[in-house]
Design a protein around this motif. Structure first.
Motif, mmCIF file in Angstrom:
data_model
loop_
_atom_site.group_PDB
_atom_site.id
_atom_site.type_symbol
_atom_site.label_atom_id
_atom_site.label_comp_id
_atom_site.label_asym_id
_atom_site.label_seq_id
_atom_site.Cartn_x
_atom_site.Cartn_y
_atom_site.Cartn_z
ATOM 1 N N ALA A 17 7.779 1.808 -2.190
ATOM 2 C CA ALA A 17 7.158 2.058 -1.652
ATOM 3 C C ALA A 17 6.701 2.993 -0.403
ATOM 4 C CB ALA A 17 7.136 0.433 0.025
ATOM 5 N N ARG B 253 0.508 0.777 1.735
ATOM 6 C CA ARG B 253 -0.059 0.152 2.395
ATOM 7 C C ARG B 253 -0.610 1.159 3.071
ATOM 8 N NH1 ARG B 253 3.344 -3.736 7.527
ATOM 9 N NH2 ARG B 253 1.210 -3.859 8.612
ATOM 10 N N GLY C 130 7.539 1.020 -8.120
ATOM 11 C CA GLY C 130 8.119 0.058 -7.281
ATOM 12 C C GLY C 130 8.655 0.515 -5.283
ATOM 13 N N ASP D 13 2.813 4.068 -10.056
ATOM 14 C CA ASP D 13 3.307 2.682 -10.146
ATOM 15 C C ASP D 13 3.448 2.925 -8.845
ATOM 16 O OD1 ASP D 13 3.586 -0.047 -10.686
ATOM 17 O OD2 ASP D 13 5.891 1.199 -12.113
ATOM 18 N N VAL D 14 3.063 2.406 -7.228
ATOM 19 C CA VAL D 14 3.960 2.647 -6.076
ATOM 20 C C VAL D 14 3.011 1.086 -5.605
ATOM 21 C CG1 VAL D 14 5.220 4.488 -6.189
ATOM 22 C CG2 VAL D 14 2.868 4.161 -4.837
ATOM 23 N N SER D 15 4.305 0.378 -4.452
ATOM 24 C CA SER D 15 2.994 -0.173 -3.802
ATOM 25 C C SER D 15 2.882 0.341 -2.292
ATOM 26 C CB SER D 15 4.638 -1.420 -2.842
ATOM 27 O OG SER D 15 4.284 -1.894 -2.090
#
Length: 368
Positions: free
Chosen positions: A95, A119, A93, A115-117
């Motif tokens: 970022a 960008r 989770g 399993d990460v956010s």
């Protein structure tokens, strides 16, 4: 190691012990360790088990750490280095901000294995607000477009938001750029490329100025088993002595080649941060200690690019870069989201006149 010594001196002497009469200046690789505890002391010695430590690793780690300006942890490949770093400091989770134009395998690993956010931001920016971000990964110059970003400015913004910053320094090498001195928490690199420079070694490393972070990486390396082989490590240390000489020649050749390529009608675009007209030049000139031996060009299409590489006598088709021999790689063939006619040229140490003449005749053949 004296901080007053120049790059060439540090490359030759870093990581070496005091010379002993009758012994080689660089001791040969240590292939095995004892695999047992120090029974009398009741604890493990540094080399009690080969997955946990090896004197050949430590010698090269000392050498690279000296050049990076930090504490180096060695890995068997660049991807092993970056993947261990990401797994060690990112949780479910979290970022992470990554360059959308950086090495595609790194982005693929993050997207498919973690399993990460995520960008993605182009290296030149604009970069976002880093509030809530755990890690900012920079790659400057980027691969393959050779764009750059202002490391110190981004580090200040990231740290203000509580984020760690890692910089992929593969293309620049420690002699071209020192991200740790600009405030980065980590510098990571594929040492298979210009650092070792002979196209015969697969290695990577992470360096940091924070001993606790380095110890965390070592623990992750020991538990994960991503350990380098002694012989490749020794080869890399042997090759390090000529790094200053190799990079100087490659940068000079890249300057001559970039200028000639920009004037050829078959070349739609040429990127090299050493060119005054290159969009990355101003930041690169302020931030980098020398410009890299990599030049990227865009030709009309895939067929044109393939014919160009085939027509060149001194440019071999190869996907790695940074070696003594000049090579060319059409990056789109590997799934990299770049124009089909983009060719990343790794400039070798051949005579500049020969190299420029050969590349121009190959472009002329394509044009006709």
């Amino acid at each position: 190691m004296s901080q007053d010594w120049g790059d060439g001196t540090r490359c030759v002497h870093s990581g070496h012990s005091e010379p002993v009469v009758g012994e080689p200046l660089l001791a040969g690789p240590v292939f095995a360790t004892a695999y047992h505890l120090d029974g009398a002391a009741g604890r493990a010695r540094p080399d009690y088990y080969a997955r946990a430590g090896n004197p050949t690793w430590r010698a090269l780690e000392a050498a690279i750490g000296e050049l990076d300006g930090g504490e180096c942890v060695l890995f068997p490949s660049g991807m092993a280095a970056i993947s261990t770093l990401l797994r060690a400091f990112l949780g479910s989770g979290d970022a992470v901000v990554v360059p959308s134009d950086g090495y595609f395998a790194t982005r693929t690993f993050i997207a498919e294995e973690m399993d990460v956010s995520v960008r993605e931001v182009p290296t030149p920016g604009p970069w976002p607000d880093f509030t809530g971000v755990r890690l900012v990964l920079l790659e400057t110059p980027s691969n393959p477009w050779l764009d750059v970003c202002d490391i110190r400015s981004l580090v200040d913004s990231a740290h203000a938001a509580g984020a760690l910053v890692a910089v992929d320094n593969t293309t620049a090498t420690p002699l071209g750029q020192r991200p740790l001195a600009l405030g980065a928490d980590f510098v990571v690199a594929s040492d298979s490329k210009a650092l070792t420079g002979h196209s015969d070694v697969l290695l990577g490393h992470v360096s940091t100025v924070d001993h606790a972070l380095a110890e965390r990486l070592r623990k992750a390396r020991t538990l994960g088993g991503a350990v380098p082989a002694p012989f490749e490590t020794w080869l890399a240390h042997r090759s390090l002595g000529t790094l200053d000489l190799r990079l100087a020649r490659q940068s000079e050749n890249a300057a001559a080649l970039a200028e000639a390529l920009g004037a050829h009608p078959a070349v739609r675009k040429v990127r090299w941060p050493g060119l005054p007209e290159d969009p990355a030049h101003e930041i690169a000139r302020e931030q980098m200690r020398r410009f890299p031996g990599v030049v990227t060009i865009e030709l009309a299409d895939a067929a044109t690019a393939d014919r160009f590489v085939a027509a060149a006598r001194l440019v071999s088709a190869a996907t790695s870069f940074g070696g003594l021999h000049s090579t060319g790689d059409r990056r789109a063939q590997w799934g990299d989201p770049v124009p089909e006619g983009l060719v990343r040229l790794s400039v070798g140490v051949e005579d500049a006149n020969d190299l420029v003449a050969d590349v121009i005749q190959a472009l002329d053949a394509v044009a006709t």
